[in-house]
Scaffold this motif. Structure first.
Motif, PDB file in Angstrom:
ATOM      1  N   ASN A 135       1.007  -1.104  -0.058  1.00 48.45           N
ATOM      2  CA  ASN A 135      -0.063  -0.209   0.072  1.00 48.45           C
ATOM      3  C   ASN A 135       0.940   1.342  -0.042  1.00 48.45           C
ATOM      4  OD1 ASN A 135      -2.108  -1.384  -0.032  1.00 48.45           O
ATOM      5  ND2 ASN A 135      -2.742  -1.288   2.062  1.00 48.45           N
ATOM      6  N   ALA A 136       1.730   1.363   0.781  1.00 44.79           N
ATOM      7  CA  ALA A 136       3.035   2.187   0.973  1.00 44.79           C
ATOM      8  C   ALA A 136       3.553   2.549  -0.577  1.00 44.79           C
ATOM      9  CB  ALA A 136       3.647   1.907   1.926  1.00 44.79           C
ATOM     10  N   MET A 137       3.906   1.519  -1.169  1.00 38.05           N
ATOM     11  CA  MET A 137       4.289   1.554  -2.390  1.00 38.05           C
ATOM     12  C   MET A 137       3.553   2.417  -3.272  1.00 38.05           C
ATOM     13  SD  MET A 137       5.984  -2.253  -2.745  1.00 38.05           S
ATOM     14  CE  MET A 137       5.435  -2.479  -4.533  1.00 38.05           C
ATOM     15  N   TYR A 138       2.302   2.226  -3.176  1.00 37.77           N
ATOM     16  CA  TYR A 138       1.315   2.968  -4.136  1.00 37.77           C
ATOM     17  C   TYR A 138       1.091   4.500  -3.741  1.00 37.77           C
ATOM     18  CZ  TYR A 138      -0.183  -1.239  -6.497  1.00 37.77           C
ATOM     19  OH  TYR A 138      -0.314  -2.389  -7.295  1.00 37.77           O
ATOM     20  N   PHE A 139       1.138   4.637  -2.297  1.00 42.10           N
ATOM     21  CA  PHE A 139       1.041   5.994  -1.646  1.00 42.10           C
ATOM     22  C   PHE A 139       2.242   6.873  -2.126  1.00 42.10           C
ATOM     23  CE2 PHE A 139       1.239   8.731   1.729  1.00 42.10           C
ATOM     24  CZ  PHE A 139       0.000   9.416   1.483  1.00 42.10           C
ATOM     25  N   VAL A 140       3.326   6.280  -1.827  1.00 40.03           N
ATOM     26  CA  VAL A 140       4.579   7.470  -1.820  1.00 40.03           C
ATOM     27  C   VAL A 140       4.591   8.073  -3.375  1.00 40.03           C
ATOM     28  CG1 VAL A 140       7.104   7.235  -1.830  1.00 40.03           C
ATOM     29  CG2 VAL A 140       5.587   6.142  -0.106  1.00 40.03           C
ATOM     30  N   PRO A 141       4.574   7.172  -4.462  1.00 40.43           N
ATOM     31  CA  PRO A 141       4.812   7.767  -5.848  1.00 40.43           C
ATOM     32  C   PRO A 141       3.569   8.617  -6.054  1.00 40.43           C
ATOM     33  CG  PRO A 141       4.887   5.608  -6.055  1.00 40.43           C
ATOM     34  CD  PRO A 141       4.538   5.924  -4.709  1.00 40.43           C
ATOM     35  N   LEU A 142       2.194   8.436  -5.397  1.00 35.94           N
ATOM     36  CA  LEU A 142       1.273   9.090  -5.771  1.00 35.94           C
ATOM     37  C   LEU A 142       1.345  10.580  -4.911  1.00 35.94           C
ATOM     38  CD1 LEU A 142      -1.884   6.829  -5.601  1.00 35.94           C
ATOM     39  CD2 LEU A 142      -1.353   8.398  -7.479  1.00 35.94           C
ATOM     40  N   ALA A 143       1.663  10.589  -3.665  1.00 37.31           N
ATOM     41  CA  ALA A 143       1.955  11.700  -3.018  1.00 37.31           C
ATOM     42  C   ALA A 143       3.028  12.615  -3.778  1.00 37.31           C
ATOM     43  CB  ALA A 143       2.681  11.313  -1.607  1.00 37.31           C
ATOM     44  N   MET A 144       4.162  11.890  -4.268  1.00 36.26           N
ATOM     45  CA  MET A 144       5.294  12.811  -4.900  1.00 36.26           C
ATOM     46  C   MET A 144       4.634  13.407  -6.288  1.00 36.26           C
ATOM     47  SD  MET A 144       8.410  10.205  -4.426  1.00 36.26           S
ATOM     48  CE  MET A 144       9.509  11.022  -5.467  1.00 36.26           C
ATOM     49  N   LEU A 145       3.793  12.826  -6.929  1.00 34.05           N
ATOM     50  CA  LEU A 145       3.062  13.180  -8.097  1.00 34.05           C
ATOM     51  C   LEU A 145       2.122  14.523  -7.592  1.00 34.05           C
ATOM     52  CD1 LEU A 145       2.908  12.165 -11.066  1.00 34.05           C
ATOM     53  CD2 LEU A 145       0.780  11.318 -10.487  1.00 34.05           C
ATOM     54  N   GLY A 146       1.422  14.322  -6.616  1.00 37.60           N
ATOM     55  CA  GLY A 146       0.419  15.505  -6.108  1.00 37.60           C
ATOM     56  C   GLY A 146       1.574  16.512  -5.526  1.00 37.60           C
ATOM     57  N   ALA A 147       2.403  16.309  -5.151  1.00 35.17           N
ATOM     58  CA  ALA A 147       3.376  17.376  -4.599  1.00 35.17           C
ATOM     59  C   ALA A 147       3.968  18.178  -5.831  1.00 35.17           C
ATOM     60  CB  ALA A 147       4.726  16.650  -3.802  1.00 35.17           C
ATOM     61  N   TYR A 148       4.285  17.335  -6.927  1.00 30.79           N
ATOM     62  CA  TYR A 148       4.824  17.963  -8.038  1.00 30.79           C
ATOM     63  C   TYR A 148       3.774  18.966  -8.834  1.00 30.79           C
ATOM     64  CZ  TYR A 148       6.232  18.461 -13.046  1.00 30.79           C
ATOM     65  OH  TYR A 148       6.369  18.604 -14.149  1.00 30.79           O
ATOM     66  N   PHE A 149       2.589  18.305  -8.811  1.00 36.12           N
ATOM     67  CA  PHE A 149       1.510  19.402  -9.463  1.00 36.12           C
ATOM     68  C   PHE A 149       1.324  20.490  -8.381  1.00 36.12           C
ATOM     69  CE2 PHE A 149       0.444  15.662 -12.141  1.00 36.12           C
ATOM     70  CZ  PHE A 149       0.586  16.113 -13.321  1.00 36.12           C
ATOM     71  N   ALA A 150       1.178  20.391  -7.293  1.00 35.56           N
ATOM     72  CA  ALA A 150       1.113  21.506  -6.414  1.00 35.56           C
ATOM     73  C   ALA A 150       2.129  22.465  -6.669  1.00 35.56           C
ATOM     74  CB  ALA A 150       0.948  20.934  -4.960  1.00 35.56           C
ATOM     75  N   TRP A 151       3.326  22.094  -6.768  1.00 36.16           N
ATOM     76  CA  TRP A 151       4.482  22.921  -6.660  1.00 36.16           C
ATOM     77  C   TRP A 151       4.177  23.667  -8.100  1.00 36.16           C
ATOM     78  CZ3 TRP A 151       8.320  22.390 -10.574  1.00 36.16           C
ATOM     79  CH2 TRP A 151       9.478  23.251 -10.635  1.00 36.16           C
ATOM     80  N   TYR A 172       1.740  24.295  -9.874  1.00 37.27           N
ATOM     81  CA  TYR A 172       0.446  25.220  -9.595  1.00 37.27           C
ATOM     82  C   TYR A 172       0.856  26.611  -8.739  1.00 37.27           C
ATOM     83  CZ  TYR A 172      -3.964  27.139  -8.317  1.00 37.27           C
ATOM     84  OH  TYR A 172      -5.004  27.880  -7.654  1.00 37.27           O
ATOM     85  N   TYR A 173       1.511  26.258  -7.831  1.00 33.76           N
ATOM     86  CA  TYR A 173       1.999  27.530  -7.269  1.00 33.76           C
ATOM     87  C   TYR A 173       3.254  28.404  -7.926  1.00 33.76           C
ATOM     88  CZ  TYR A 173      -0.555  26.257  -3.157  1.00 33.76           C
ATOM     89  OH  TYR A 173      -1.716  25.962  -2.317  1.00 33.76           O
ATOM     90  N   THR A 174       3.999  27.811  -8.526  1.00 28.07           N
ATOM     91  CA  THR A 174       5.098  28.687  -9.238  1.00 28.07           C
ATOM     92  C   THR A 174       4.688  29.138 -10.618  1.00 28.07           C
ATOM     93  OG1 THR A 174       5.891  26.264 -10.236  1.00 28.07           O
ATOM     94  CG2 THR A 174       6.947  27.082  -8.059  1.00 28.07           C
ATOM     95  N   SER A 175       3.686  28.477 -11.237  1.00 31.39           N
ATOM     96  CA  SER A 175       3.392  28.897 -12.766  1.00 31.39           C
ATOM     97  C   SER A 175       2.620  30.381 -12.629  1.00 31.39           C
ATOM     98  CB  SER A 175       2.160  27.928 -13.009  1.00 31.39           C
ATOM     99  OG  SER A 175       0.863  28.074 -12.162  1.00 31.39           O
ATOM    100  N   GLY A 176       2.227  30.727 -11.585  1.00 29.16           N
ATOM    101  CA  GLY A 176       1.549  32.081 -11.380  1.00 29.16           C
ATOM    102  C   GLY A 176       2.632  33.088 -11.614  1.00 29.16           C
ATOM    103  N   SER A 177       3.817  32.891 -10.896  1.00 35.27           N
ATOM    104  CA  SER A 177       4.925  33.784 -10.654  1.00 35.27           C
ATOM    105  C   SER A 177       5.842  33.936 -11.800  1.00 35.27           C
ATOM    106  CB  SER A 177       5.809  33.394  -9.406  1.00 35.27           C
ATOM    107  OG  SER A 177       6.378  32.100  -9.793  1.00 35.27           O
TER     108      SER A 177
END
Ligand code: HEM
Length: 131
Positions: A107-123, A125-130
């Motif tokens: 389960n952790a094996m699925y969760f970790v890459p997903l969390a990283m993907l989420g973090a990437y898109f969040a990043w 999103y926040y950097t695109s405006g600037s």
């Protein structure tokens, strides 16, 4: 070629009317023998559906006892993860805990890459405006 006996077949033959015993990765049909067993039928029945090797060897069976086996041979046991035939978890109650731990690990094996993907898109999103 020797017949391969699956774990499902081993489990099917786990009562006094039809009993298979797994010893040293080979499966034996001991149905006719259990009533004649000098150690009694209960000890053999207790080894149904699992690896009886340890119990059989602990008793220190004679060469005569081993010679009886060849007439009862059904085939080779098809190795399966459901029943560890070797190793520290064989015929012990801890295998369930181990399986659960392995499952949680995957389960952790699925969760970790997903969390990283989420973090990437969040990043992004926040950097695109600037820019
Ligand atoms: C399925 C294969 C088995 C065969 C062919 C077999 C055969 C025999 C034989 C011929 C003896 C007499 C002593 C000797 O020659 O060693 C014996 C004794 C004994 N067996 Fe087995 N056995 C089998 C499985 C088992 C299993 C799975 C157990 C489980 C613990 C077991 C427990 C015993 C005990 C406790 C004795 C001693 C009885 C006494 O001396 O009072 N046997 N067996």
């Amino acid at each position: 070629m020797a017949k391969l006996v699956t774990y499902a077949e081993l489990k099917e033959h786990s009562n006094k009317n039809s009993l298979y015993i797994l010893l040293h990765e080979k499966v034996y049909d001991v149905t006719k023998f259990i009533d004649e067993h000098p150690g009694g039928d209960e000890v053999i029945l207790a080894e149904a559906s699992r690896d009886a090797t340890e119990a059989f060897e602990d008793v220190g069976h004679s060469d005569e006892a081993r010679a009886l086996l060849k007439d009862m041979l059904v085939g080779d046991f098809e190795k399966t993860d459901e029943l560890k035939t070797k190793g520290p978890y064989s015929s012990s109650g801890s295998s369930h805990a181990v399986n659960t731990a392995v499952q949680q690990g995957s389960n952790a094996m699925y969760f970790v890459p997903l969390a990283m993907l989420g973090a990437y898109f969040a990043w992004r999103y926040y950097t695109s405006g600037s820019i």
